[in-house]
Design a protein around this motif. Structure first.
Motif, PDB file in Angstrom:
ATOM      1  N   PHE A 165      20.862   0.659  52.390  1.00  0.00           N
ATOM      2  CA  PHE A 165      20.393   1.644  51.426  1.00  0.00           C
ATOM      3  C   PHE A 165      18.991   2.120  51.809  1.00  0.00           C
ATOM      4  O   PHE A 165      18.110   1.314  52.116  1.00  0.00           O
ATOM      5  N   SER A 166      18.824   3.429  51.773  1.00  0.00           N
ATOM      6  CA  SER A 166      17.508   3.999  52.053  1.00  0.00           C
ATOM      7  C   SER A 166      16.568   3.710  50.887  1.00  0.00           C
ATOM      8  O   SER A 166      17.006   3.338  49.789  1.00  0.00           O
ATOM      9  N   THR A 167      15.263   3.897  51.121  1.00  0.00           N
ATOM     10  CA  THR A 167      14.297   3.702  50.047  1.00  0.00           C
ATOM     11  C   THR A 167      14.586   4.658  48.894  1.00  0.00           C
ATOM     12  O   THR A 167      14.509   4.269  47.723  1.00  0.00           O
ATOM     13  N   GLU A 168      14.956   5.894  49.213  1.00  0.00           N
ATOM     14  CA  GLU A 168      15.239   6.880  48.163  1.00  0.00           C
ATOM     15  C   GLU A 168      16.441   6.457  47.329  1.00  0.00           C
ATOM     16  O   GLU A 168      16.439   6.583  46.101  1.00  0.00           O
ATOM     17  N   ALA A 169      17.487   5.943  47.974  1.00  0.00           N
ATOM     18  CA  ALA A 169      18.680   5.515  47.247  1.00  0.00           C
ATOM     19  C   ALA A 169      18.367   4.347  46.319  1.00  0.00           C
ATOM     20  O   ALA A 169      18.849   4.290  45.184  1.00  0.00           O
ATOM     21  N   LEU A 170      17.556   3.414  46.786  1.00  0.00           N
ATOM     22  CA  LEU A 170      17.190   2.264  45.958  1.00  0.00           C
ATOM     23  C   LEU A 170      16.343   2.690  44.763  1.00  0.00           C
ATOM     24  O   LEU A 170      16.520   2.174  43.657  1.00  0.00           O
ATOM     25  N   LEU A 171      15.442   3.628  44.965  1.00  0.00           N
ATOM     26  CA  LEU A 171      14.618   4.112  43.859  1.00  0.00           C
ATOM     27  C   LEU A 171      15.479   4.831  42.826  1.00  0.00           C
ATOM     28  O   LEU A 171      15.282   4.669  41.618  1.00  0.00           O
ATOM     29  N   ARG A 172      16.449   5.616  43.282  1.00  0.00           N
ATOM     30  CA  ARG A 172      17.334   6.325  42.352  1.00  0.00           C
ATOM     31  C   ARG A 172      18.186   5.349  41.555  1.00  0.00           C
ATOM     32  O   ARG A 172      18.455   5.553  40.379  1.00  0.00           O
ATOM     33  N   ARG A 173      18.613   4.289  42.209  1.00  0.00           N
ATOM     34  CA  ARG A 173      19.591   3.388  41.596  1.00  0.00           C
ATOM     35  C   ARG A 173      18.972   2.297  40.734  1.00  0.00           C
ATOM     36  O   ARG A 173      19.549   1.892  39.721  1.00  0.00           O
ATOM     37  N   LEU A 195      21.576  13.310  36.257  1.00  0.00           N
ATOM     38  CA  LEU A 195      22.776  12.960  37.025  1.00  0.00           C
ATOM     39  C   LEU A 195      22.652  13.368  38.483  1.00  0.00           C
ATOM     40  O   LEU A 195      23.238  12.737  39.365  1.00  0.00           O
ATOM     41  N   GLU A 196      21.880  14.418  38.740  1.00  0.00           N
ATOM     42  CA  GLU A 196      21.650  14.841  40.125  1.00  0.00           C
ATOM     43  C   GLU A 196      20.646  13.928  40.823  1.00  0.00           C
ATOM     44  O   GLU A 196      20.733  13.710  42.032  1.00  0.00           O
ATOM     45  N   ALA A 197      19.687  13.393  40.057  1.00  0.00           N
ATOM     46  CA  ALA A 197      18.594  12.628  40.662  1.00  0.00           C
ATOM     47  C   ALA A 197      18.858  11.132  40.742  1.00  0.00           C
ATOM     48  O   ALA A 197      18.310  10.451  41.601  1.00  0.00           O
ATOM     49  N   PHE A 198      19.694  10.614  39.851  1.00  0.00           N
ATOM     50  CA  PHE A 198      19.908   9.169  39.772  1.00  0.00           C
ATOM     51  C   PHE A 198      21.400   8.850  39.811  1.00  0.00           C
ATOM     52  O   PHE A 198      22.246   9.714  39.608  1.00  0.00           O
ATOM     53  N   GLU A 199      21.705   7.586  40.055  1.00  0.00           N
ATOM     54  CA  GLU A 199      23.080   7.113  40.069  1.00  0.00           C
ATOM     55  C   GLU A 199      23.287   6.163  38.901  1.00  0.00           C
ATOM     56  O   GLU A 199      22.420   5.339  38.603  1.00  0.00           O
ATOM     57  N   TYR A 200      24.469   6.246  38.267  1.00  0.00           N
ATOM     58  CA  TYR A 200      24.759   5.434  37.091  1.00  0.00           C
ATOM     59  C   TYR A 200      26.121   4.762  37.217  1.00  0.00           C
ATOM     60  O   TYR A 200      27.007   5.244  37.928  1.00  0.00           O
ATOM     61  N   ASP A 201      26.265   3.646  36.510  1.00  0.00           N
ATOM     62  CA  ASP A 201      27.543   2.936  36.484  1.00  0.00           C
ATOM     63  C   ASP A 201      28.457   3.469  35.387  1.00  0.00           C
ATOM     64  O   ASP A 201      29.682   3.421  35.516  1.00  0.00           O
ATOM     65  N   VAL A 202      27.868   3.953  34.292  1.00  0.00           N
ATOM     66  CA  VAL A 202      28.621   4.561  33.191  1.00  0.00           C
ATOM     67  C   VAL A 202      27.763   5.670  32.592  1.00  0.00           C
ATOM     68  O   VAL A 202      26.538   5.538  32.508  1.00  0.00           O
ATOM     69  N   MET A 207      22.519  -5.500  37.437  1.00  0.00           N
ATOM     70  CA  MET A 207      22.421  -5.021  36.062  1.00  0.00           C
ATOM     71  C   MET A 207      22.959  -3.586  35.993  1.00  0.00           C
ATOM     72  O   MET A 207      22.353  -2.675  36.548  1.00  0.00           O
ATOM     73  N   PRO A 208      24.101  -3.359  35.328  1.00  0.00           N
ATOM     74  CA  PRO A 208      24.647  -1.999  35.246  1.00  0.00           C
ATOM     75  C   PRO A 208      23.660  -1.021  34.623  1.00  0.00           C
ATOM     76  O   PRO A 208      22.926  -1.351  33.695  1.00  0.00           O
ATOM     77  N   LYS A 209      23.654   0.194  35.163  1.00  0.00           N
ATOM     78  CA  LYS A 209      22.743   1.240  34.700  1.00  0.00           C
ATOM     79  C   LYS A 209      23.551   2.338  34.009  1.00  0.00           C
ATOM     80  O   LYS A 209      24.523   2.845  34.576  1.00  0.00           O
ATOM     81  N   ILE A 210      23.138   2.689  32.784  1.00  0.00           N
ATOM     82  CA  ILE A 210      23.893   3.623  31.954  1.00  0.00           C
ATOM     83  C   ILE A 210      23.021   4.820  31.606  1.00  0.00           C
ATOM     84  O   ILE A 210      21.841   4.670  31.289  1.00  0.00           O
ATOM     85  N   LEU A 211      23.625   6.009  31.647  1.00  0.00           N
ATOM     86  CA  LEU A 211      22.969   7.203  31.127  1.00  0.00           C
ATOM     87  C   LEU A 211      23.574   7.524  29.769  1.00  0.00           C
ATOM     88  O   LEU A 211      24.787   7.727  29.646  1.00  0.00           O
ATOM     89  N   LEU A 212      22.733   7.573  28.741  1.00  0.00           N
ATOM     90  CA  LEU A 212      23.158   7.906  27.385  1.00  0.00           C
ATOM     91  C   LEU A 212      22.655   9.308  27.059  1.00  0.00           C
ATOM     92  O   LEU A 212      21.448   9.552  27.052  1.00  0.00           O
ATOM     93  N   VAL A 213      23.580  10.228  26.795  1.00  0.00           N
ATOM     94  CA  VAL A 213      23.232  11.618  26.491  1.00  0.00           C
ATOM     95  C   VAL A 213      23.647  11.908  25.050  1.00  0.00           C
ATOM     96  O   VAL A 213      24.843  12.046  24.758  1.00  0.00           O
ATOM     97  N   GLU A 214      22.670  11.997  24.144  1.00  0.00           N
ATOM     98  CA  GLU A 214      22.935  12.162  22.714  1.00  0.00           C
ATOM     99  C   GLU A 214      21.738  12.854  22.075  1.00  0.00           C
ATOM    100  O   GLU A 214      20.604  12.393  22.225  1.00  0.00           O
ATOM    101  N   ASP A 215      21.985  13.993  21.379  1.00  0.00           N
ATOM    102  CA  ASP A 215      20.869  14.741  20.810  1.00  0.00           C
ATOM    103  C   ASP A 215      20.415  14.222  19.458  1.00  0.00           C
ATOM    104  O   ASP A 215      19.341  14.587  18.984  1.00  0.00           O
ATOM    105  N   ASP A 216      21.205  13.375  18.809  1.00  0.00           N
ATOM    106  CA  ASP A 216      20.780  12.722  17.569  1.00  0.00           C
ATOM    107  C   ASP A 216      19.876  11.546  17.965  1.00  0.00           C
ATOM    108  O   ASP A 216      20.358  10.500  18.414  1.00  0.00           O
TER     109      ASP A 216
END
Length: 227
Positions: free
Chosen positions: A170-178, A41-48, A1-10
């Motif tokens: 993948f380490s446990t930390e990488a899996l939790l981030r992703r 963005l520093e703590a997690f990994e995203y696909d888009v 399941m792709p993971k997306i970060l949406l950055v929008e102040d509205d």
């Protein structure tokens, strides 16, 4: 399941976009400020990453430059009310991959996201196979030897992630981030529980587990020929 970060102040627009993306079966984290987005963005990994140009604290351009300077590789779709060619050029030169001018239609935004996910580094079939296990990423259906395996959303997300990265450890930390959402309660124990549940539902008696523990390193998919 792709993971997306949406950055929008509205906030209203952000909620509308988040709902549209979730209807497409994407996992969506939201941020409403520049500094918060940088931390995510520093703590997690995203696909888009969907990134508004004008944000409190840090602009989308600044975030984009910082992310790329730290080797951030996820495709970035820039949202903005700016229409001049020079401004669009600035956004693209700062590291954005695509550009969508407000106001926009949600169908167009979703189409742009699908296009970014189809880029060569992201390209994968809708149906993923590993030995006798099949994961259909469109329907979220999982089968083993043709028999349905019923997984909870998080269990499915973790399994799909392994299938999209076959053979990698993948380490446990990488899996939790992703695989965990940014606002979820995250702990190493929660990962252990999730993997234990997946194994209970999908493993065959007397055979090695589908998800292999790699001592001192983490987890990976077991090679099909070993099962």
């Amino acid at each position: 399941m792709p993971k997306i970060l949406l950055v929008e102040d509205d906030v209203n627009l952000a909620n509308t976009v988040k709902q549209a993306l979730e209807n497409e079966r994407y996992k969506v984290d939201m941020s409403h400020s520049g500094r918060e987005a940088t931390g995510m963005l520093e703590a997690f990994e995203y696909d888009v990453v969907i990134l508004d140009w004008q944000l409190p604290e840090l602009s989308g351009i600044e975030i984009c430059k910082q992310y790329r300077s730290h080797a951030g590789a996820a495709p970035i779709l820039m949202l903005t009310g700016k229409r001049e060619i020079e401004e669009k050029e600035l956004g693209l030169d700062s590291g954005a991959d695509d550009y969508l001018t407000k106001p926009f239609h949600m169908k167009e935004l979703c189409a742009r996201v699908r296009a970014l996910l189809r880029r060569p580094t992201m390209l994968q079939s809708d149906v993923l196979r590993w030995g006798d296990v099949v994961v259909d990423t469109k329907t979220h259906k999982v089968t083993r030897d043709g028999e349905d395996v019923s997984l909870q959303p998080l269990e499915y997300s973790v399994l799909e992630f392994f299938f999209r990265h076959p053979g990698e450890v993948f380490s446990t930390e990488a899996l939790l981030r992703r695989c965990w959402e940014a606002d979820a309660e995250v702990s190493i124990d929660s990962l252990y529980v999730c993997i234990r549940k997946i194994r209970k539902k999908i493993d065959k008696a007397g055979q090695p587990s589908l998800i292999q523990t790699v001592h001192s390193l983490g987890y990976r998919l077991n090679a099909p020929e070993e099962q």
